[in-house]
Motif scaffolding. Structure first.
Motif, short mmCIF file in Angstrom:
data_model
loop_
_atom_site.label_atom_id
_atom_site.label_comp_id
_atom_site.label_asym_id
_atom_site.label_seq_id
_atom_site.Cartn_x
_atom_site.Cartn_y
_atom_site.Cartn_z
N LYS A 105 37.27 46.22 42.50
CA LYS A 105 35.75 45.65 42.64
C LYS A 105 35.71 44.10 43.25
O LYS A 105 34.85 43.71 43.80
N LYS A 106 36.77 43.44 43.03
CA LYS A 106 36.92 41.85 43.15
C LYS A 106 36.97 42.09 44.91
O LYS A 106 36.33 41.15 45.64
N GLN A 107 37.77 42.97 45.40
CA GLN A 107 37.75 42.86 47.08
C GLN A 107 36.40 43.35 47.77
O GLN A 107 36.03 42.92 48.63
N ILE A 108 35.70 44.13 46.82
CA ILE A 108 34.23 44.28 47.33
C ILE A 108 33.37 43.14 47.27
O ILE A 108 32.66 42.97 48.40
N ILE A 109 33.47 42.54 45.92
CA ILE A 109 32.66 41.44 46.01
C ILE A 109 33.06 40.18 46.99
O ILE A 109 32.20 39.77 47.82
N ILE B 153 30.72 38.72 50.05
CA ILE B 153 30.43 37.16 50.25
C ILE B 153 30.97 36.70 51.59
O ILE B 153 30.37 36.18 52.30
N SER B 154 32.04 37.11 51.99
CA SER B 154 32.72 36.66 53.41
C SER B 154 31.82 37.13 54.50
O SER B 154 31.67 36.60 55.64
N GLN B 155 31.09 38.41 54.42
CA GLN B 155 30.18 38.54 55.54
C GLN B 155 29.04 38.29 55.38
O GLN B 155 28.02 38.61 56.40
N ASN B 156 28.55 37.57 54.43
CA ASN B 156 27.30 37.06 54.30
C ASN B 156 26.92 35.82 55.01
O ASN B 156 27.60 34.93 55.04
N SER B 157 25.65 35.69 55.96
CA SER B 157 25.45 34.64 56.81
C SER B 157 25.25 33.60 56.13
O SER B 157 25.24 32.19 56.31
N ASP C 52 38.74 33.93 48.08
CA ASP C 52 39.58 34.17 47.08
C ASP C 52 40.15 32.66 46.53
O ASP C 52 40.21 32.26 45.41
N TYR C 53 40.47 31.81 47.69
CA TYR C 53 40.92 30.70 47.36
C TYR C 53 39.79 29.76 46.70
O TYR C 53 39.80 28.83 46.05
N LEU C 54 38.47 29.91 47.46
CA LEU C 54 37.39 29.14 46.84
C LEU C 54 37.13 29.46 45.50
O LEU C 54 37.02 28.68 44.38
N LEU D 24 35.24 44.70 30.28
CA LEU D 24 34.23 45.79 31.02
C LEU D 24 34.98 47.31 30.45
O LEU D 24 34.25 48.38 30.93
N SER D 25 35.94 47.25 29.82
CA SER D 25 36.54 48.60 29.33
C SER D 25 36.93 49.53 30.45
O SER D 25 36.82 50.42 30.80
N ALA D 26 37.73 48.88 31.23
CA ALA D 26 38.09 49.41 32.49
C ALA D 26 39.60 48.96 32.88
O ALA D 26 40.09 48.15 31.89
N SER D 27 40.16 49.53 33.93
CA SER D 27 41.52 49.08 34.25
C SER D 27 41.75 47.92 35.17
O SER D 27 40.71 47.23 35.80
N LYS D 28 42.81 47.19 35.22
CA LYS D 28 42.89 46.13 36.03
C LYS D 28 42.81 46.63 37.62
O LYS D 28 42.25 45.85 38.23
N ASP D 29 43.38 47.74 37.86
CA ASP D 29 43.29 48.12 39.22
C ASP D 29 41.72 48.59 39.66
O ASP D 29 41.25 48.04 40.68
N TYR D 30 40.73 48.81 38.75
CA TYR D 30 39.39 48.80 38.89
C TYR D 30 38.90 47.46 38.99
O TYR D 30 37.99 47.27 40.26
#
Length: 162
Positions: free
Chosen positions: A137-141, A145-149, A18-20, A127-133
């Motif tokens: 999705k940001k947490q999933i992304i 990324i953090s788990q990618n070797s 997130d910082y990056l 995206l025609s979606a909510s901020k919570d959505y």
């Protein structure tokens, strides 16, 4: 990323990613500024980290930035600027590699918008979606990324003094 003798960060958390991402646009501008100061112009990012094959890979290479003799003659500030430039290039390159690792098209769009500095509200409208959505999705992304070797390897790479 530390200097010689310091420990190097080997695990990158979601908050680190997130910082990056939050600093990505600033770092791109700062890379251009440092390249202008040090070299009189900027280099194409497409050539960063490009693998070589065949005879090119086997041939010895000099420093891509400055020779050892030039580094000795440089003042402390210039050496610091080169080290900082290399660190920022590493961060930006890792974030751009991560873009190609996201397989879902909507997640790729959200990641791209985050790199562009868009807010949750702007992305949600796009995206025609909510901020919570978008937040979910940001947490999933960032988790992916953090788990990618490959990204971890790029971010933990440390180039010692030439």
């Amino acid at each position: 990323m530390g200097k010689q003798g310091q420990t190097v960060k080997e695990v990158w958390s979601e908050s680190d990613i997130d910082y990056l991402v939050k600093n990505y646009r600033f770092w791109k501008k700062e890379i251009n500024r440092l390249e202008r100061v040090l070299y009189g112009g900027s280099s194409a990012m497409g050539s960063w980290g490009v693998a070589q094959y065949g005879i090119d890979a086997a041939m010895p290479k000099g420093s891509s930035i400055r020779s050892a003799e030039e580094l000795k003659r440089m003042d402390v500030r210039e050496r610091g600027q080169i080290e900082r430039l290399e660190k920022l290039r590493t961060y930006v390159y890792a974030l751009e590699i991560a873009y190609n690792l996201i397989e879902d098209e909507q997640l790729t769009t959200i990641y791209d918008c985050l790199l562009d500095g868009m807010t949750y509200r702007q992305i949600a409208e796009h995206l025609s979606a909510s901020k919570d959505y978008v937040r979910l999705k940001k947490q999933i992304i960032f988790s992916q990324i953090s788990q990618n070797s490959q990204v971890s390897t790029i971010l933990t790479y440390e180039k010692f003094a030439v």
